[in-house]
Scaffold this motif. Structure first.
Motif, short mmCIF file in Angstrom:
data_model
loop_
_atom_site.label_atom_id
_atom_site.label_comp_id
_atom_site.label_asym_id
_atom_site.label_seq_id
_atom_site.Cartn_x
_atom_site.Cartn_y
_atom_site.Cartn_z
N MET A 38 0.84 -1.19 0.00
CA MET A 38 0.00 0.00 0.00
C MET A 38 0.88 1.25 0.00
N VAL A 39 0.64 2.12 -0.96
CA VAL A 39 1.30 3.43 -0.95
C VAL A 39 0.17 4.42 -0.70
N LEU A 50 -2.31 13.29 -4.99
CA LEU A 50 -1.82 11.92 -5.15
C LEU A 50 -0.87 11.59 -4.01
N PRO A 51 -0.79 10.32 -3.62
CA PRO A 51 0.23 9.92 -2.65
C PRO A 51 1.62 10.28 -3.19
N ALA A 83 5.28 11.84 3.53
CA ALA A 83 5.41 11.09 2.28
C ALA A 83 4.78 9.71 2.47
N ALA A 84 4.02 9.28 1.45
CA ALA A 84 3.36 7.97 1.53
C ALA A 84 4.34 6.85 1.20
N GLY A 134 3.77 4.23 8.56
CA GLY A 134 2.96 3.55 7.56
C GLY A 134 3.36 3.88 6.13
N ALA A 135 4.59 4.33 5.96
CA ALA A 135 5.05 4.67 4.60
C ALA A 135 5.65 3.44 3.91
N ALA A 136 5.40 3.34 2.60
CA ALA A 136 5.98 2.25 1.81
C ALA A 136 7.45 2.58 1.49
N VAL A 137 8.22 1.54 1.21
CA VAL A 137 9.61 1.74 0.79
C VAL A 137 9.85 0.98 -0.50
#
Lengths: 370, 370
Positions: free
Chosen positions: B1-2, B66-67, B87-88, B114-117
């Motif tokens: 999830m982003v 947008l994310p 940042a998402a 909760g940020a994506a990498v």
């Protein structure tokens, strides 16, 4: 063989396009043939919708710098005229000539004249009988082509190609794969009615890219609602991407993110126009920043990695050289011309590699089995 | 999830792009994010080259439609700042952060927020140690990504993506395939430094088309030396070609050969601009002649087949209607809007089909085994 150009049987994939002036306008048609030849077209097709267009071929074919293929629909007498006019090839559509007697007559004339014949099936103009039997799918396309190919081959004629085109990538791919299970006749690949230069290039690249990567296809035509020069550029870019053919500089350039500190689009456009006449294959990297720039420029034959106010020029075998922005394009041009000259002098090594079937790069890329 | 956007795990392939104004220019960056959102971008990446750019994220992230994914190189403290700014997602490059302690620190902060990498490996900026061990090939790229992914996953972090990009289609494809043999972590696909809008679109379409067709790839970014809007258009055209996603009108148009008797490029451009705001998927054929026109226009949702001085309007379920040239575009627009309205009213059928993994069309296209 289409004139002196080999198609299929391990020959490199051939780039072709189609003229779009009215064929009866001999001067405009010849001018466009010359323009696409200079851009890299190797065969050219012209529409022959009526007897006046067929008669124009008597003036076009002998003066064309490329072998001319006559595109015929409905009327087999136009095909006979085109052969007489010196067309190196014919494209016939099985859906709209129909009568086997007429098709055989054309095959005999083509055989006598040494002209190639392409059976060009298009999902938009299939024989209604085939549609009724198989529906609008790959089976109807392949069955149409097989039927017409058999009619032609029964006369002893053996210089055939086929094409199975649709505007849909999935249908085109399914038909091309199905054909290869039934026949060894070389395939002309194309996504038909694919759209304008922007969306059509992308759709053609997806469709032809997938098929060429599977080892299918002996000649390609990109169809665009736009100038045929764009079709030729797109076809070459597809073949270059897959390492199937090479021609002129292969530019690598970065997408100018927020890290870019020079005017990269202008620099790239300048370098591209300075090197537009170069036919020797070279990899040229034009990069904006220090993150990916030095790696890409160092791995290319030559390149620039931008920095604050200027950049570094990388030439294979030499140490990078720092230059102000205003000098980068000229320095890159002169290094590229020097390298191209050296390669030409060193003999046609690149040409030799290209001429014998597909290079190793393509094999590596191909879809692994299973 | 982003942010709210699912990537991988059977979700539709996500379209992303990257802004190119200086990220410190908050207004310009936000304006471009809005422009690419309207064009169909679903995620957006911004370069974060320094602390000022990272601080700008505090203004950009909360106001972005947008994310936002922060692109970080060299300095892990920028990643920590970006996460704090909202940042998402983060994009890290294993070749240039290096220190495992710093990478773990970033992973812990991302997990908490909760940020994506994304571990973004680029063949142009590989860790010299990996290059020395494996050479500049797919193995070095995959090994770099595996090492960094392992470092991050050891902290218990599980919201990872990877990318393995090169400017070379063959190398990118080999790396993507190799990765899929080692890991289930979702893949972001892209051909990096692929050139300007024309050649870069083609190169990206070949590379991403081949990989998506093999079932690889969960999100795509087309990299062009040009406006990010072009990147989004190209990405959508690739996904549309493969029937993986649909959005707005899908135009089919012919290449205007010598048989064309109307000004087709003008008609196509007119129709395209009239329907630019339509998000409902429709197939629209704009064809010049009577050979392939009626077949294509009849098989599309709606379309025009040109003839002498005008053409026939085809609307699915109705009989063709002859119209003069000057009325074709308006008639096509009004029929398209009517059909789009009916489809919208009939419910989100198309959306539902698209949302659940890949539709049948894609399965049919996929490379057959062996």
């Amino acid at each position: 063989m289409v004139g002196p150009v080999a198609v299929g049987g391990g020959a490199p994939v051939v780039v072709q396009t189609m003229t779009n002036p009215d064929t009866r306008d001999v001067a405009a048609t010849l001018a466009q043939i010359e323009a696409v030849r200079l851009r890299g077209a190797e065969l050219v097709r012209v529409a022959v919708p009526d007897a006046r267009a067929a008669r124009a071929l008597f003036d076009i074919a002998p003066r064309s710098g490329l072998p001319v293929i006559a595109d015929i629909h409905f009327d087999h007498r136009l095909a006979l005229l085109a052969v007489e006019a010196g067309a190196a090839g014919l494209r016939l559509n099985p859906g709209n000539i129909g009568d086997p007697v007429k098709i055989r007559k054309v095959a005999l004339a083509a055989a006598k004249a040494g002209a190639a014949v392409r059976v060009g099936v298009n999902s938009g103009s299939l024989d209604p009988a085939m549609l009724a039997k198989y529906g609008r799918g790959p089976e109807a396309m392949v069955a149409s082509a097989l039927r017409e190919a058999a009619l032609i081959e029964e006369t002893g004629y053996a210089n055939l190609k086929v094409s199975l085109k649709a505007s849909d990538v999935g249908l085109t791919a399914a038909a091309a794969r199905l054909w290869s299970q039934y026949s060894d006749i070389p395939q002309h690949l194309g996504i038909t009615e694919s759209g304008d230069s922007r969306s059509g290039s992308v759709r053609s690249a997806v469709g032809l890219g997938i098929l060429l990567n599977e080892g299918l296809g002996d000649t390609v035509r990109v169809s665009l609602t736009g100038p045929p020069e764009d079709e030729v550029d797109c076809a070459w870019e597809i073949l270059r991407s897959l390492e199937l053919r090479s021609r002129g500089p292969n530019f690598i350039s970065c997408p100018t993110c927020g890290r870019c500190e020079i005017d990269l689009p202008s620099l790239l456009a300048d370098v591209k126009s300075r090197l537009a006449d170069l036919a020797v294959p070279l990899t040229v990297a034009v990069m904006g920043c220090v993150v990916n720039g030095p790696g890409e420029a160092g791995a290319a034959d030559l390149g620039v990695a931008g920095g604050r106010g200027g950049g570094r020029l990388f030439v294979r075998g030499s140490r990078p050289r720092a230059l102000p922005y205003g000098e980068l394009a000229a320095a890159l041009e002169s290094a590229a011309r020097k390298m191209a000259g050296e390669r030409e002098a060193a003999g046609a090594a690149a040409k030799g590699r290209e001429g014998r079937g597909r290079p190793e790069g393509a094999a590596r890329l191909k879809t692994p089995p299973g």
